[in-house]
Scaffold this active site. Structure first.
Site, PDB file in Angstrom:
ATOM      1  N   GLY A 353       0.207  10.243   3.009  1.00 28.15           N
ATOM      2  CA  GLY A 353      -0.572  10.824   1.931  1.00 28.15           C
ATOM      3  C   GLY A 353      -2.003  11.063   2.359  1.00 28.15           C
ATOM      4  N   GLY A 355      -5.984  10.814   0.928  1.00 33.35           N
ATOM      5  CA  GLY A 355      -6.841  10.293  -0.125  1.00 33.35           C
ATOM      6  C   GLY A 355      -8.252  10.793   0.075  1.00 33.35           C
ATOM      7  N   GLY A 356      -9.136  10.292  -0.767  1.00 35.32           N
ATOM      8  CA  GLY A 356     -10.524  10.707  -0.667  1.00 35.32           C
ATOM      9  C   GLY A 356     -11.144  10.321   0.661  1.00 35.32           C
ATOM     10  N   PHE A 357     -10.606   9.308   1.299  1.00 40.22           N
ATOM     11  CA  PHE A 357     -11.237   8.799   2.508  1.00 40.22           C
ATOM     12  C   PHE A 357     -10.547   9.227   3.791  1.00 40.22           C
ATOM     13  CE2 PHE A 357     -12.262   5.633  -0.782  1.00 40.22           C
ATOM     14  CZ  PHE A 357     -13.626   5.850  -0.829  1.00 40.22           C
ATOM     15  N   LYS A 375      -4.705   4.268   8.148  1.00 35.56           N
ATOM     16  CA  LYS A 375      -5.579   5.223   7.465  1.00 35.56           C
ATOM     17  C   LYS A 375      -6.639   5.680   8.449  1.00 35.56           C
ATOM     18  CE  LYS A 375      -6.656   5.528   3.131  1.00 35.56           C
ATOM     19  NZ  LYS A 375      -7.117   5.420   1.754  1.00 35.56           N
ATOM     20  N   ASP A 471     -13.140   1.412  -6.242  1.00 41.03           N
ATOM     21  CA  ASP A 471     -12.324   2.615  -6.467  1.00 41.03           C
ATOM     22  C   ASP A 471     -10.959   2.250  -7.057  1.00 41.03           C
ATOM     23  OD1 ASP A 471     -11.946   5.312  -6.550  1.00 41.03           O
ATOM     24  OD2 ASP A 471     -11.481   5.543  -4.413  1.00 41.03           O
TER      25      ASP A 471
END
Ligand SMILES: *[C@@H]1O[C@H](CO)[C@@H](O)[C@H](O)[C@H]1NC(C)=O
Ligand SMILES: *[C@@H]1O[C@H](CO)[C@@H](O)[C@H](O)[C@H]1NC(C)=O
Ligand SMILES: *[C@@H]1O[C@H](CO)[C@@H](O)[C@H](O)[C@H]1NC(C)=O
Ligand SMILES: *[C@@H]1O[C@H](CO)[C@@H](O)[C@H](O)[C@H]1NC(C)=O
Ligand SMILES: *[C@@H]1O[C@H](CO)[C@@H](O)[C@H](O)[C@H]1NC(C)=O
Length: 674
Positions: A353, A355-357, A375, A471
C-alpha cells in the site's frame, strides 16, 4: 676366425661407403641429435629446438640462417649430373599475418655453406658482387615471400628456380594442382606446414618443382617444370642444404623433415614423426596469437570494466548511511541488501500500500524467513535524523498486542526504511468504507476499537516515555491474523515535524483528525491524539470518513452530523447502515458519544486514553454529556472551517518534544503493555 670376421666387416663397410657415394640417400623424418655423424651443419642464426625442429631464422632481423648436409654429394658421374630427388616439409611463420621475412631456398653449392652471402633479399645465397656470376655454380629453388623488383620477382608468394643468381629462370605463384588438375593457391607465409619436391631427371635434363599442403599427397603435375641440363652448372661434388634470411619483418623459417636420393626417388616423409611447430613463440609470432592477444586483452579489459561497473553499481545499489552513533542500535539496524532481497528488489508485486509517508512492501527476511512489511520513507533532511532514529529505536522497544511491532530500520541517502511485523489482513479502512468486499461486523469493530484504545493508552501512559502517535486514523490501524486492531506508524509524523525546510509542506497528521489546538500551536500532545481517536471512533461506527464532500451539506463533516443526531436524540441513527440489526445498541451509543467527547475543541475537556479505555470497558461511566452541550455544539459547527485553516498552518510550525516522563504503575495496568 677373428681375421675372417674382421675381413668381413671391412668388406661390408667398404660396400656401404661405395653405395653411399654412388647412390647417396638420406631421410630425416626428424633431425638427428646434435652429436650424430649425419647431423646438419648450421650457420648464421639457424638452430634446432629441443624438439629437433630446424629453425633457420629467429627473431633477429637482417640475418641469415643455413643448414647443410654435412657430407659432399657426388652429383656427376662421367661428367653428367645424375638424376636426383629431394623433398622437404617447411613452414614460414610471420609475426604479422601479411608481412613475411624473405623465404627459404634449397641450395646446391660447391661449398658447405655460403659465408659471404647476404641476408634479406639475397636469401643468404649470393651477395651484390657475385649475384648472377657464372662462376658461382649455385643451383637453388626459392620459396620467396617478398617481392623484390630488382630480381624481377613475380609477386610476394612465389616459387622459382635460381641458377647462379636471383634473377629466376622460371617462377610461379605458390600453388599446386589438385587431383582434378585444378591449380590451387598456397600462401607460403600462412604458418601452415607444406611439402616441396624437387626432382631432376638426367635423361630429360628436366627440373620439376612441386608443392602441396602437408595433408595432400604429392601432386602428379608439378608446379614448375624447366628443361635445363645442370651438368654445366654443378660441379662433380657439391653440398646440399637450406638457406633462409630475415629482413625488416620477423619471420620464423622452419624445416621439419627432409629426404634426398641421388639416382632415384627420394623416400617419402612420414608426417606423424615430424616435430610440431611451436604455436606460441617467445614474442608471440603466430597468427593465431596475433589475433588472440588483442582479443583476449580487450575481453579481459571489458570484463574488468564490467566487473568494476557491477561492483560500483552494487555498492551504490546497496549503499547505506551509517553513522557512528547508530552503532548502539546494532540489532535494530537492518542491512539494505537484506531488505532488498526480502522484498525481491522492492517489486511492484510486493507492494502492500501507499501512505502519506511512503510505500509499504511485503517481504520475507532471507535468513529467518520472517514475514515483514518494509516502509520506504523518503526524507530530504539529515537534520533531526539522530533524534528521530533514537525515537524509532525507543519505539522498537515498545511491545503491545495492539501495536504493530517495529522491528528496526535502515537508512540510506534520502531514504529511511522501517521494518514492521507483517499484518496479513491489511488496514481497517478497507473493511469499513467505499463499498468494501468484506464488511467488518459491529462486534469485530468494537473489538478493534477497544484494542486501538488500549494500544494508544500504552503509548501515552504505559511505558517510560510518552509517545505521541500523531496520526491516529482507520488507515493506520492494521489487522493481524486474528483480526485484532493494531496501531501502526506511530511517531512517524515526527520525522516531518523535524523537517525545517520551509519549502516542504508536509502535513503531520491528517485533515479531519487534526485537533484544533494541535493545528493552532503545532504542538502535538496526548490530547491531540485523543482528538484523532474520537474521529476514528466515529468513522468506525458510522462507516464513513470524517470529511466526505460527496454528502449533502449537513452531513459533510461527520462530527457535525453525529452531533446533530445526538441533539435530536437519535445518535444511533448515525451508525453504518451495513450493520443491519447486528449490533449492540449500548455499545454503539457509547462509542458514538465517546467519539463526540474525544472530539471536544477544548483539550482539557477530552478524556485521557486511560479514561477512554476504562469507559469502553464499562469501568468508568461517561461524563454528563448535556453539560457540555453548548461547547460541543460550537466545536461541531466550527469544526470543518477550522480544520481547513489549521491544516495549512501546521506544516511550517515549530514542533516541540513529544516525550515527557509521565508514568505510573496504575496506568500501566489499565493500558495493558508487556
Ligand atoms: C637468434 O639466434 C642466434 C643464434 O642462436 C642468437 O645469437 C640470437 O640471439 C637469436 N636472436 C634472438 C632474437 O633470439
Ligand atoms: C663415360 O664416358 C666415356 C666417353 O664419354 C665412355 O666411353 C664411358 O663408357 C662412360 N662410362 C659410363 C660409366 O657411362
Ligand atoms: C661475395 O661472395 C664471394 C664468394 O661467394 C666472395 O668471394 C666475395 O668476397 C663476396 N663479396 C662481398 C662484397 O662480400
Ligand atoms: C665473376 O667472378 C669471378 C671470380 O670471383 C670474377 O673474376 C669475375 O670478374 C666475375 N664476373 C663478373 C661479370 O662479375
Ligand atoms: C591465386 O593466385 C593468383 C596469383 O597470386 C591470383 O591471381 C588468383 O586470383 C588466386 N586464385 C585464388 C582462387 O585465390
Amino acid at each position: 676366425m677373428a681375421i675372417s670376421l674382421m675381413l668381413a666387416s671391412l668388406i661390408a663397410s667398404l660396400l656401404i661407403t661405395v653405395a653411399a657415394s654412388n647412390d647417396l640417400s638420406f631421410t630425416y623424418n626428424r633431425f638427428p641429435a646434435a652429436a650424430a655423424n649425419d647431423n646438419l651443419i648450421l650457420a648464421g642464426i639457424a638452430e634446432f629446438n629441443s624438439d629437433r625442429l630446424l629453425r633457420l631464422t629467429n627473431d633477429s632481423m637482417q640475418e641469415k640462417g643455413q643448414a647443410f648436409y654435412p657430407h659432399p654429394v657426388k652429383f656427376k658421374s662421367n661428367g653428367t649430373v645424375s638424376s636426383f630427388s629431394t623433398t622437404f616439409v617447411f613452414a614460414i611463420m610471420p609475426q604479422y599475418a601479411n608481412l613475411g621475412g624473405h623465404g627459404i631456398a634449397l641450395v646446391i653449392s660447391p661449398t658447405r655453406g655460403l659465408p659471404d652471402s647476404l641476408p634479406s633479399q639475397y636469401l643468404g645465397l649470393f651477395n651484390e658482387s657475385n649475384n648472377g656470376n657464372l662462376t658461382n655454380h649455385v643451383f637453388a629453388v626459392e620459396l620467396d615471400t617478398i617481392y623484390s623488383s630488382e630480381f624481377g620477382d613475380i609477386n610476394n608468394n612465389h616459387v622459382a628456380v635460381d641458377i647462379n643468381g636471383l634473377d629466376s629462370l622460371l617462377a610461379a605463384p605458390a600453388g599446386y594442382y589438385d587431383a582434378g588438375g585444378n591449380l590451387r593457391n598456397l600462401t607460403l607465409i600462412s604458418g601452415q606446414p607444406m611439402q616441396a619436391w624437387i626432382d631432376y631427371d638426367q635423361v630429360e635434363s628436366r627440373i620439376d618443382v612441386t608443392l602441396a599442403p602437408i595433408s595432400a599427397a604429392k601432386p602428379t603435375r608439378s608446379l614448375l617444370s624447366l628443361r635445363k641440363d645442370l651438368s654445366e652448372i654443378l660441379e662433380d661434388t657439391m653440398f646440399i642444404g637450406f638457406s633462409s634470411s630475415t629482413g625488416s619483418f620477423l619471420t620464423h623459417h622452419y624445416v621439419l623433415g627432409w629426404s634426398f636420393r641421388l639416382k632415384g626417388q627420394a623416400e617419402s616423409l612420414s608426417i606423424s614423426p615430424l616435430p610440431r611447430i611451436p604455436r606460441i613463440g617467445p614474442k608471440g609470432k603466430s597468427k593465431a596469437l596475433a589475433i588472440a592477444i588483442p582479443v583476449i586483452s580487450v575481453t579481459l579489459a571489458l570484463a574488468v570494466i564490467l566487473g568494476v561497473v557491477y561492483l560500483v553499481k552494487r555498492q551504490r545499489k546497496f549503499a547505506e548511511v551509517l553513522e557512528d552513533w547508530e552503532v548502539d542500535y546494532g540489532p535494530h539496524r537492518y542491512k539494505f541488501k537484506d531488505l532488498y532481497r526480502a522484498t525481491k528488489g522492492f517489486r511492484a508485486k510486493e507492494e502492500l500500500g501507499r501512505g502519506g509517508f511512503g510505500v509499504v512492501f511485503r517481504g520475507v527476511l532471507p535468513k529467518s524467513k520472517i514475514e515483514i512489511a518494509v516502509k520506504r520513507v523518503s526524507h530530504d533532511t539529515q537534520q533531526g535524523m539522530r533524534a528521530f532514529v533514537a525515537e524509532i529505536v525507543t519505539i522498537g522497544r515498545l511491545s503491545h498486542r495492539n501495536l504493530v511491532g517495529l522491528l528496526g530500520y535502515c537508512r540510506r541517502k534520502g531514504e529511511l526504511l522501517l521494518v514492521y511485523d507483517y499484518m496479513p489482513n491489511s488496514s481497517l479502512d478497507r473493511y469499513i468504507y467505499d463499498q468494501p468486499k468484506l464488511v467488518l461486523e459491529w462486534w469485530q469493530r468494537f473489538k478493534v476499537i477497544k484494542g486501538v484504545a488500549s494500544g494508544l493508552c500504552y503509548l501515552h501512559q504505559g511505558c517510560d516515555q510518552v509517545v505521541i502517535h500523531r496520526d491516529v486514523k482507520a488507515s493506520n490501524v492494521l489487522l493481524d491474523s486474528e483480526w485484532n486492531g493494531r496501531l501502526g506508524d506511530f511517531g512517524l509524523a515526527r520525522l516531518y515535524d523535524h523537517g525545517s525546510d520551509p519549502r516542504t509542506t508536509h502535513v503531520a497528521g491528517t485533515p479531519g483528525y487534526l485537533a484544533p489546538d494541535h493545528a493552532r500551536t503545532g504542538k502535538a500532545t496526548p490530547g491531540s491524539d485523543v482528538y484523532a481517536f474520537g474521529a476514528f471512533l466515529l468513522e468506525v461506527a458510522c462507516g464513513r470518513r470524517p470529511i466526505d464532500p460527496t454528502r449533502p451539506a449537513g452531513e459533510v463533516i461527520l462530527v457535525d452530523w453525529v452531533f446533530a443526531n445526538w441533539v435530536s436524540g437519535q445518535i444511533v441513527e448515525a451508525r453504518d447502515p451495513n450493520f443491519g440489526s447486528e449490533f449492540v445498541v449500548e455499545e454503539l451509543d457509547l462509542v458514538l458519544k465517546l467519539g463526540l467527547l474525544c472530539s471536544h475543541s477544548d483539550p482539557e475537556a477530552r478524556p485521557s486514553m486511560k479514561q477512554v479505555v476504562q469507559m469502553l470497558e464499562g469501568e468508568l461511566p461517561l461524563p454528563d454529556m448535556s453539560s457540555m452541550g453548548l461547547s460541543l455544539s460550537s466545536i461541531g459547527l466550527n469544526f470543518g472551517r477550522r480544520e481547513g485553516l489549521m491544516g495549512l498552518a501546521l506544516s511550517t510550525s515549530p514542533s516541540s518534544g513529544s516525550f515527557t516522563h509521565l508514568s505510573s504503575a496504575e496506568e500501566s495496568l489499565v493500558c495493558g503493555g508487556r
